[in-house]
Design a protein around this motif. Sequence first.
Motif, PDB file in Angstrom:
ATOM      1  N   ALA A 173      32.595  -0.341  33.889  1.00 46.73           N
ATOM      2  CA  ALA A 173      32.609  -0.683  32.464  1.00 46.73           C
ATOM      3  C   ALA A 173      31.431  -1.598  32.120  1.00 46.73           C
ATOM      4  O   ALA A 173      30.979  -2.395  32.944  1.00 46.73           O
ATOM      5  N   ASP A 200      34.436  -1.493  38.089  1.00 47.32           N
ATOM      6  CA  ASP A 200      34.963  -0.180  37.697  1.00 47.32           C
ATOM      7  C   ASP A 200      33.991   0.618  36.824  1.00 47.32           C
ATOM      8  O   ASP A 200      34.327   1.688  36.336  1.00 47.32           O
ATOM      9  N   ARG A 252      27.326  -3.920  34.899  1.00 50.62           N
ATOM     10  CA  ARG A 252      28.590  -3.182  34.871  1.00 50.62           C
ATOM     11  C   ARG A 252      29.599  -3.833  35.807  1.00 50.62           C
ATOM     12  O   ARG A 252      29.236  -4.286  36.887  1.00 50.62           O
ATOM     13  N   THR A 253      30.853  -3.836  35.380  1.00 56.28           N
ATOM     14  CA  THR A 253      31.930  -4.365  36.206  1.00 56.28           C
ATOM     15  C   THR A 253      32.155  -3.427  37.390  1.00 56.28           C
ATOM     16  O   THR A 253      31.636  -2.303  37.399  1.00 56.28           O
ATOM     17  N   HIS A 291      29.698  -4.711  30.931  1.00 55.03           N
ATOM     18  CA  HIS A 291      30.069  -6.132  30.855  1.00 55.03           C
ATOM     19  C   HIS A 291      29.020  -6.924  30.081  1.00 55.03           C
ATOM     20  O   HIS A 291      29.353  -7.765  29.256  1.00 55.03           O
ATOM     21  N   ASN A 320      29.716  -8.452  26.569  1.00 45.80           N
ATOM     22  CA  ASN A 320      30.292  -7.397  25.743  1.00 45.80           C
ATOM     23  C   ASN A 320      31.671  -7.799  25.198  1.00 45.80           C
ATOM     24  O   ASN A 320      32.675  -7.176  25.517  1.00 45.80           O
TER      25      ASN A 320
END
Length: 171
Positions: free
Chosen positions: A60, A58, A55-56, A62, A83
Motif C-alpha cells: 500500500a 503489503d 510502500r508498506t 504510505h 498518505n
Amino acid sequence: MNIANFKPAIVYTIYIASTPEKVWQALTSAEFSRKYFFGNAVEVDLRVGGAYIVRTPDGALHISGEVIECDPPKKLTVTFNVNWPELIERLGPTLVTYEIEQAGEAVKLTLLQSHDRPLSDDILSGGRQGWPAILSSLKSVLETGQAMTIKMAPPQRMLDALKEMGIKTPS
C-alpha cells in the motif's frame, strides 16, 4: 515549490562504517530499504521531478513525493508526504534531505526534515521518534547485516494534536 521557504525542523547526523555509494544504495533501493525501514520499500526515480514513493510491507502507498535534488551519492532531497487525508492540505508539504559525506573511514549521514511553516512539537514528535529508529536500523544493517527490531507507531501526542486540528488519521 520554492525550497528556500523551507526551514529544518528536525536534523539528525549519524556516522556509519560504510561508503557513500552503499549508503546511497540503501536510501534509494526498494530491496535494501525493506531491511531497515521495517518492511517498507522506498521506490525512487532518481531524477529531478521523479517519483519518490514508500510502500508498506503489503504494497500500500504510505508516502508519496517528488525528487527535488539528486546528486548521487552526495545528496537527495524529496517531498515526503504521508498518505493521510487532509495532512498535506493542513500542515503543508515536508521536505526530507539526505546529505552523505565521506568522513575518514566512515560516512557522515545528515537527515533534515524541513517545513515551509512552523509546526508544533506535538506534530513534529512523529518524525522525532521515527527518524532515529529508521537511521539506527539503517546503520545496523550497513555495519552488521542485521536490522534492528523496533516497534513503531505514531506517538499518541501527535495523533491527539492532529485530531484536535480536525485531521483524520488511520485507525
